[in-house]
Design a protein around this motif. Structure first.
Motif, PDB file in Angstrom:
ATOM      1  N   PRO A   1      -6.677  -2.866  -9.315  1.00 36.88           N
ATOM      2  CA  PRO A   1      -6.711  -1.402  -9.368  1.00 36.88           C
ATOM      3  C   PRO A   1      -6.436  -0.826 -10.750  1.00 36.88           C
ATOM      4  O   PRO A   1      -6.750   0.346 -10.986  1.00 36.88           O
TER       5      PRO A   1
ATOM      6  N   ALA B   1     -11.425 -10.112  -2.592  1.00 40.41           N
ATOM      7  CA  ALA B   1     -12.024  -8.800  -2.840  1.00 40.41           C
ATOM      8  C   ALA B   1     -11.202  -7.699  -2.182  1.00 40.41           C
ATOM      9  O   ALA B   1     -11.014  -6.617  -2.757  1.00 40.41           O
ATOM     10  N   SER B   2     -10.693  -7.973  -0.994  1.00 41.28           N
ATOM     11  CA  SER B   2      -9.837  -6.999  -0.317  1.00 41.28           C
ATOM     12  C   SER B   2      -8.524  -6.819  -1.067  1.00 41.28           C
ATOM     13  O   SER B   2      -8.057  -5.687  -1.259  1.00 41.28           O
ATOM     14  N   TYR B   3      -7.917  -7.918  -1.510  1.00 39.65           N
ATOM     15  CA  TYR B   3      -6.657  -7.842  -2.239  1.00 39.65           C
ATOM     16  C   TYR B   3      -6.812  -7.028  -3.528  1.00 39.65           C
ATOM     17  O   TYR B   3      -5.918  -6.283  -3.917  1.00 39.65           O
ATOM     18  N   ALA B   4      -7.946  -7.188  -4.194  1.00 44.11           N
ATOM     19  CA  ALA B   4      -8.156  -6.531  -5.480  1.00 44.11           C
ATOM     20  C   ALA B   4      -8.233  -5.017  -5.365  1.00 44.11           C
ATOM     21  O   ALA B   4      -8.136  -4.309  -6.375  1.00 44.11           O
ATOM     22  N   THR B   5      -8.356  -4.489  -4.163  1.00 40.94           N
ATOM     23  CA  THR B   5      -8.400  -3.034  -4.010  1.00 40.94           C
ATOM     24  C   THR B   5      -7.028  -2.395  -4.205  1.00 40.94           C
ATOM     25  O   THR B   5      -6.941  -1.194  -4.484  1.00 40.94           O
ATOM     26  N   TYR B   6      -5.945  -3.193  -4.052  1.00 40.03           N
ATOM     27  CA  TYR B   6      -4.609  -2.616  -4.208  1.00 40.03           C
ATOM     28  C   TYR B   6      -3.639  -3.491  -5.001  1.00 40.03           C
ATOM     29  O   TYR B   6      -2.587  -3.021  -5.416  1.00 40.03           O
TER      30      TYR B   6
ATOM     31  N   ARG C   1       1.854   1.686  -3.542  1.00 43.07           N
ATOM     32  CA  ARG C   1       0.707   2.204  -4.297  1.00 43.07           C
ATOM     33  C   ARG C   1       0.498   3.690  -4.050  1.00 43.07           C
ATOM     34  O   ARG C   1       0.164   4.449  -4.965  1.00 43.07           O
TER      35      ARG C   1
ATOM     36  N   LYS D   1       0.825  -1.206   0.000  1.00 40.65           N
ATOM     37  CA  LYS D   1       0.000   0.000   0.000  1.00 40.65           C
ATOM     38  C   LYS D   1       0.861   1.260   0.000  1.00 40.65           C
ATOM     39  O   LYS D   1       0.468   2.294  -0.560  1.00 40.65           O
TER      40      LYS D   1
END
Length: 291
Positions: free
Chosen positions: A248, A218-223, A197, A194
């Motif tokens: 992302p 789903a959480s991993y796909a946010t970053y 990012r 993060k």
């Protein structure tokens, strides 16, 4: 021969000639990307320039390496938190137990043989050295290879993310070509990713998780753009769920398990439709997959 027949025959011959010049799209065209693990750890001492070159000679376009930081701030390739398994540190520095990477300056690390383990004794790789990240980036550029750069134990090295980005920038690896086509930064620590990012949202990231579950994706796909699970924990449901999500950068979440070293493992993951995997023996795994 009638004119129409001549034209048809000529067209057929032209099509045949073109087919001989055009690569055939076999079923293995969708085979997973084979990535050299720690360079090519089964073919040369891990995390060395020799391992990177050995992967290149095997036709491997992507390699994974691990980065840590020396006592005096130099980024070096090393996996373990200590130097015992992969170097002759115990012999060269007998009174420096527990031989942690961060307790040695780069001048001291450069004295070590990274091919000193019994596995490489008597081989041409026995005298391989511990390379800096900068040296590795230069070699990868020379070879035209892509990189999965793992931030190893980042919690032990405050500021290592920024240090890594500075070296990547200095070596030209943060230009559009490298960032888009030849670089992933990966880690087991979400906080480190993060931070990357936040600093450089254009860099593609991969989250390593030994026992990743479909519910975490789903959480991993946010970053993250890639999830790197242990190969034995990778299931068909996990892969389908990952591919149904977008990372992302707007692309389906990729699945690149580790570390795949047997034909049975490679074929199972191919059948699960993973996108790639890391292996100590990239030459063998390519043959297994018919690449």
């Amino acid at each position: 021969m009638p004119e129409r027949t001549c034209v048809t025959a000529s067209a057929a011959l032209a099509a045949l000639a073109l087919s001989l010049l055009t690569p055939v799209a076999h079923a293995d065209a969708a085979a997973p990307l084979v990535i050299g693990h720690r360079g090519a750890a089964g073919l040369a001492p891990e995390n060395t320039l020799e391992a990177v070159d050995r992967a290149d000679r095997a036709g491997i376009d992507w390699v994974e390496v691990d980065v840590q930081r020396s006592k005096d701030g130099v980024l070096v390739l090393m996996h373990d938190p200590d130097l015992v398994r992969t170097t002759d540190a115990e012999k060269v520095f007998p009174h420096r137990a527990p031989w942690r990477v961060g307790d040695f300056t780069y001048a001291e690390l450069s004295r070590l043989r990274a091919g000193a383990s019994a596995r490489w004794k008597g081989t041409r790789y026995e005298t391989a050295r511990v390379p800096t990240l900068g040296q590795a980036l230069d070699r990868l550029d020379r070879n035209g290879q892509g990189l999965l750069l793992e931030l190893k134990w980042p919690g032990r090295f405050p500021g290592v993310v920024q240090d890594t980005l500075r070296v990547l920038d200095r070596k030209g690896w943060l230009d559009a070509h490298h960032v888009h086509d030849r670089l992933y930064v990966i880690s087991f620590l979400p906080a480190a990713l993060k931070t990357v990012r936040k600093e450089r949202p254009d860099i593609k990231l991969g989250i390593c998780d030994e026992r990743a579950t479909a519910g975490e994706l789903a959480s991993y796909a946010t970053y993250a753009d890639v999830v790197n699970p242990e190969h034995g924990a990778t299931t068909a449901h996990f892969v389908r769920r990952a591919h149904a999500l977008k990372g992302p950068h707007g692309k389906p979440l990729k699945v690149w398990p580790w570390t795949v070293n047997t034909p049975t493992q490679a074929r199972r993951l191919r059948d699960l439709r993973v996108d790639g995997f890391t292996t100590d023996f990239p030459d063998r795994m390519r043959r297994v997959l018919g690449q």
